[in-house]
Design a protein around this motif. Structure first.
Motif, PDB file in Angstrom:
ATOM      1  N   ASP A 113      63.757  24.559 -40.423  1.00 54.95           N
ATOM      2  CA  ASP A 113      63.027  24.360 -39.283  1.00 54.95           C
ATOM      3  C   ASP A 113      61.508  23.809 -39.878  1.00 54.95           C
ATOM      4  N   ALA A 114      61.277  23.560 -41.008  1.00 57.77           N
ATOM      5  CA  ALA A 114      60.047  23.032 -41.674  1.00 57.77           C
ATOM      6  C   ALA A 114      60.266  21.592 -41.383  1.00 57.77           C
ATOM      7  N   SER A 115      61.693  20.863 -41.177  1.00 54.39           N
ATOM      8  CA  SER A 115      61.845  19.379 -41.032  1.00 54.39           C
ATOM      9  C   SER A 115      62.498  19.105 -39.773  1.00 54.39           C
ATOM     10  N   ILE A 116      63.306  20.315 -39.182  1.00 59.46           N
ATOM     11  CA  ILE A 116      64.046  19.591 -37.754  1.00 59.46           C
ATOM     12  C   ILE A 116      63.502  19.081 -36.943  1.00 59.46           C
ATOM     13  N   VAL A 117      62.182  19.172 -36.684  1.00 59.57           N
ATOM     14  CA  VAL A 117      61.492  18.923 -35.804  1.00 59.57           C
ATOM     15  C   VAL A 117      60.967  17.412 -35.882  1.00 59.57           C
ATOM     16  N   ASN A 118      61.068  16.766 -37.036  1.00 57.23           N
ATOM     17  CA  ASN A 118      60.642  15.582 -36.981  1.00 57.23           C
ATOM     18  C   ASN A 118      61.283  14.218 -36.424  1.00 57.23           C
ATOM     19  N   ILE A 119      62.385  14.376 -36.425  1.00 60.35           N
ATOM     20  CA  ILE A 119      63.332  13.500 -35.846  1.00 60.35           C
ATOM     21  C   ILE A 119      63.079  13.535 -34.433  1.00 60.35           C
ATOM     22  N   ALA A 120      62.769  14.786 -33.709  1.00 59.23           N
ATOM     23  CA  ALA A 120      62.570  15.124 -32.361  1.00 59.23           C
ATOM     24  C   ALA A 120      61.156  14.896 -32.041  1.00 59.23           C
ATOM     25  N   LEU A 121      60.087  14.485 -32.970  1.00 62.17           N
ATOM     26  CA  LEU A 121      58.655  14.388 -32.493  1.00 62.17           C
ATOM     27  C   LEU A 121      58.521  13.077 -31.356  1.00 62.17           C
ATOM     28  N   PRO A 122      59.213  12.039 -31.353  1.00 60.53           N
ATOM     29  CA  PRO A 122      58.902  10.988 -30.393  1.00 60.53           C
ATOM     30  C   PRO A 122      59.311  11.682 -29.050  1.00 60.53           C
ATOM     31  N   ALA A 123      60.402  12.424 -28.934  1.00 70.38           N
ATOM     32  CA  ALA A 123      60.920  12.954 -27.731  1.00 70.38           C
ATOM     33  C   ALA A 123      60.269  14.062 -27.121  1.00 70.38           C
TER      34      ALA A 123
ATOM     35  N   LEU B 286      71.001  16.767 -32.857  1.00 65.34           N
ATOM     36  CA  LEU B 286      70.979  17.692 -31.706  1.00 65.34           C
ATOM     37  C   LEU B 286      70.119  16.866 -30.647  1.00 65.34           C
ATOM     38  N   THR B 287      68.963  16.115 -30.953  1.00 62.83           N
ATOM     39  CA  THR B 287      68.223  15.500 -30.109  1.00 62.83           C
ATOM     40  C   THR B 287      68.662  14.168 -29.324  1.00 62.83           C
ATOM     41  N   ASP B 288      69.821  13.412 -29.926  1.00 62.57           N
ATOM     42  CA  ASP B 288      70.437  12.379 -29.366  1.00 62.57           C
ATOM     43  C   ASP B 288      71.616  12.954 -28.718  1.00 62.57           C
ATOM     44  N   LEU B 289      72.432  13.906 -28.954  1.00 59.63           N
ATOM     45  CA  LEU B 289      73.576  14.300 -28.178  1.00 59.63           C
ATOM     46  C   LEU B 289      73.313  15.411 -27.066  1.00 59.63           C
ATOM     47  N   LEU B 290      72.210  16.208 -27.336  1.00 55.25           N
ATOM     48  CA  LEU B 290      71.773  17.162 -26.470  1.00 55.25           C
ATOM     49  C   LEU B 290      70.363  16.716 -25.842  1.00 55.25           C
ATOM     50  N   ASP B 291      69.464  17.520 -26.415  1.00 55.85           N
ATOM     51  CA  ASP B 291      68.100  17.461 -26.053  1.00 55.85           C
ATOM     52  C   ASP B 291      67.139  17.945 -27.125  1.00 55.85           C
ATOM     53  N   TRP B 292      65.884  17.519 -27.079  1.00 55.85           N
ATOM     54  CA  TRP B 292      65.116  17.936 -28.362  1.00 55.85           C
ATOM     55  C   TRP B 292      64.895  19.379 -28.308  1.00 55.85           C
TER      56      TRP B 292
ATOM     57  N   VAL C  10      66.800  21.818 -31.133  1.00 54.45           N
ATOM     58  CA  VAL C  10      66.276  22.076 -32.361  1.00 54.45           C
ATOM     59  C   VAL C  10      65.723  23.444 -32.323  1.00 54.45           C
ATOM     60  N   PHE C  11      65.379  24.011 -31.246  1.00 56.63           N
ATOM     61  CA  PHE C  11      64.883  25.379 -31.177  1.00 56.63           C
ATOM     62  C   PHE C  11      66.064  26.375 -31.066  1.00 56.63           C
ATOM     63  N   PHE C  12      66.955  26.085 -29.994  1.00 54.30           N
ATOM     64  CA  PHE C  12      68.046  26.961 -29.802  1.00 54.30           C
ATOM     65  C   PHE C  12      69.013  27.098 -30.685  1.00 54.30           C
ATOM     66  N   VAL C  13      69.043  26.088 -31.746  1.00 51.78           N
ATOM     67  CA  VAL C  13      69.875  26.305 -32.511  1.00 51.78           C
ATOM     68  C   VAL C  13      69.893  27.162 -33.561  1.00 51.78           C
ATOM     69  N   ASN C  14      68.607  28.041 -33.772  1.00 45.44           N
ATOM     70  CA  ASN C  14      68.307  29.097 -34.393  1.00 45.44           C
ATOM     71  C   ASN C  14      69.072  30.208 -34.135  1.00 45.44           C
TER      72      ASN C  14
ATOM     73  N   ASP D 118      63.463   0.949 -35.245  1.00 43.99           N
ATOM     74  CA  ASP D 118      64.021   1.016 -33.914  1.00 43.99           C
ATOM     75  C   ASP D 118      65.664   2.028 -33.950  1.00 43.99           C
ATOM     76  N   TYR D 119      65.518   2.873 -34.919  1.00 47.10           N
ATOM     77  CA  TYR D 119      66.730   3.685 -34.694  1.00 47.10           C
ATOM     78  C   TYR D 119      66.467   4.920 -33.621  1.00 47.10           C
ATOM     79  N   GLY D 120      67.745   5.192 -33.101  1.00 47.52           N
ATOM     80  CA  GLY D 120      67.885   6.328 -32.375  1.00 47.52           C
ATOM     81  C   GLY D 120      68.066   7.523 -33.117  1.00 47.52           C
ATOM     82  N   PRO D 121      67.565   8.768 -32.347  1.00 49.61           N
ATOM     83  CA  PRO D 121      67.736  10.223 -33.064  1.00 49.61           C
ATOM     84  C   PRO D 121      68.669  10.067 -33.994  1.00 49.61           C
ATOM     85  N   LEU D 122      70.221  10.169 -33.315  1.00 49.26           N
ATOM     86  CA  LEU D 122      71.153  10.169 -33.997  1.00 49.26           C
ATOM     87  C   LEU D 122      71.174   9.317 -35.255  1.00 49.26           C
ATOM     88  N   ALA D 123      71.125   8.025 -35.212  1.00 51.31           N
ATOM     89  CA  ALA D 123      71.037   6.986 -36.326  1.00 51.31           C
ATOM     90  C   ALA D 123      70.019   7.483 -37.456  1.00 51.31           C
ATOM     91  N   ALA D 124      68.841   7.884 -36.720  1.00 45.99           N
ATOM     92  CA  ALA D 124      67.902   8.332 -37.841  1.00 45.99           C
ATOM     93  C   ALA D 124      68.366   9.747 -38.571  1.00 45.99           C
TER      94      ALA D 124
END
Length: 497
Positions: free
Chosen positions: A42-52, A175-181, A184-188, A313-319
């Motif tokens: 959880d220290a890093s899981i939000v990083n990719i989801a920050l733009p969303a 999670l951000t690309d296939l489901l929703d940002w 990244v919280f609910f996975v816990n 210009d990577y999407g969340p999944l590719a990033a």
């Protein structure tokens, strides 16, 4: 340190619960690993989801780093208190309550509707993590008394710690690309349930090793000093370093820090930091190195995530998938760290690993909008991650060697606090550095030949800002390597003191 209260000395440990639990080393290590995985994830899981997150909730650009810093500040600022709480309430109770509170904060974060709600949920996760993280090292130190077994357990714990951060970025993208940002919280939730099931079966319900009350005022002063410091540093992109507001904020942080040290040294009856523990060179040196390494790790993940999405210009999944080499390199470095330390000693291993991480960050600093993935992003990812993995294991072994089991929570709290607080300070400083460099590049008409269009010029300006942050991070890790070479004891870092 106050001794046990007379009213408690005659109470047998088994009477504290109707169903005593016997320590099972394998299950204890599994419990520790699950808790540490969630904390570092959880220290890093939000990083990719920050733009969303920013787009969905309407975050201002200057406020977005607080999604990361709210967790890191609460985590790092309260870690020392969390270690003492575990020693005062009992390890099993602390693990169970920490997991429940982490799960609750995660669910609230997933349902957040405003930036303030999300930041508050992240702070709640950080508070819970501050209770869970110190217990990992504590349980390892009291469960694995044999030197070889403890070394293996520490190696696994360190590998989970280092690998969890990299895995968090990957999982955040999926999670951000296939489901929703919000996932990244609910996975816990399933992780918390697994941790609770393991903890109930493995963590002994025994008498707490210490008595007394937690040092709440000390924790408030320490956390306040860190929060004010990070706030002042992050505001330097709007208020110059020499402005009255910046100087007043930083001065208040220094004052709170001095009051914290004075309170801990002179007035606290049960201080969260017994300053005498830092007389050992391995203790304070390990804390210093993990602080600098924490700055490098958090800053690296944060800006790498933004670079992939905002420049390439990577999407969340590719990033997220782009971080696979980082995961592999961290795991590889963690696995060979013990052998490297045994062969070359702690000083050479730590200095070499930090230098390798610095070189990787410097390589990141040369990336641009036209950089390809195989020869651009993947190369520095592998170099940096191997260095980080080796350093995490070797530094943890050095810091925990020869520790009194009664102060296991304190020492583990110091190491975790150093990593989190270093990350918060590093992110605050380098966010302002990146913003300033981006503005300068945009004013000059773009960087690195990015004037071929508005979008290209914007990407080039962002790349210039991120590159500047990477280069400064490389300098920080280079300083850490030099300090390790000069100050770490020449004997093996894992040797008892």
């Amino acid at each position: 340190m106050p001794g046990p209260a007379p009213s408690r000395t005659t109470t047998p440990p088994a009477s504290r619960t109707s169903r005593p639990v016997t320590a099972r080393p394998g299950l204890v290590l599994a419990t520790v690993s699950v808790c540490q995985l969630m904390v570092t994830l959880d220290a890093s899981i939000v990083n990719i989801a920050l733009p969303a997150m920013g787009h969905s909730l309407g975050f201002a650009d200057s406020a977005l780093p607080w999604v990361v810093n709210a967790y890191a500040l609460a985590f790092g600022g309260l870690l020392l208190l969390g270690g003492r709480i575990a020693d005062l309430t009992g390890h099993r109770r602390a693990v169970l309550w920490g997991l429940v509170l982490f799960g609750l904060a995660s669910v609230l974060g997933g349902f957040a509707r405003t930036p303030a709600q999300l930041i508050a949920a992240r702070a709640g996760q950080g508070v819970s993590a501050a209770v869970l993280a110190p217990i990992g090292l504590t349980l390892i130190m009291v469960t694995f008394t044999d030197g070889a077994a403890r070394a293996r357990a520490l190696g696994i714990w360190s590998m989970v710690t280092a690998g969890g951060s990299a895995l968090g970025v990957l999982l955040g993208g999926v999670l951000t690309d296939l489901l929703d940002w919000r996932w990244v919280f609910f996975v816990n939730a399933p992780i918390v349930l697994a941790g609770l099931a393991l903890a109930v079966r493995s963590v002994p319900a025994v008498r707490p090793p210490l008595t007394g009350r937690p040092d709440v005022l000390g924790a408030a002063l320490g956390t306040g000093a860190m929060t004010v410091l990070v706030y002042g540093l992050m505001a330097t992109d709007r208020h110059p370093w020499g402005s009255a507001r910046t100087l007043a904020t930083l001065g208040a942080a220094v004052l709170l820090g001095l009051l914290f040290l004075l309170w801990e040294a002179r007035f606290a009856r049960a201080p969260i930091v017994r300053l005498g523990v830092l007389r050992a060179r391995t203790a304070w040196m390990s804390s210093l190195l993990v602080t600098l390494l924490g700055a490098g790790m958090l800053v690296g993940f944060y800006f790498c995530s933004l670079f992939l999405q905002n420049v390439l210009d990577y999407g969340p999944l590719a990033a997220g998938a782009a971080f696979l080499p980082f995961c592999a390199g961290t795991a590889a470095g963690s696995m060979v760290a013990g052998r490297l330390t045994a062969r070359f000693g702690g000083r050479a291993t730590l200095a070499g690993a930090l230098l390798l991480a610095a070189l990787g960050m410097l390589w990141f600093g040369g990336l641009g909008p036209d950089s390809g993935y195989p020869t651009g992003f993947a190369g520095p990812s592998i170099v940096t991650s191997v260095g980080v993995g080796v350093c995490m294991v070797a530094n943890t072994a050095m810091g925990t060697s020869g520790v009194d089991p009664r102060e296991a929570g304190l020492v583990s709290g110091l190491l975790n606090a150093g990593r989190q607080c270093g990350g918060s300070i590093g992110l605050a400083v380098l966010s302002t550095v990146a913003v300033a460099a981006t503005r300068r590049a945009a004013t000059d008409g773009g960087a690195g030949g990015g004037a071929g269009g508005g979008a290209d010029a914007a990407r080039a300006a962002l790349a210039a800002g991120y590159d500047r942050a990477f280069v400064v991070t490389a300098a920080v890790l280079g300083v850490a390597a030099l300090l390790a070479l000069l100050l770490v004891p020449g004997r093996r870092a894992a040797d008892p003191q």
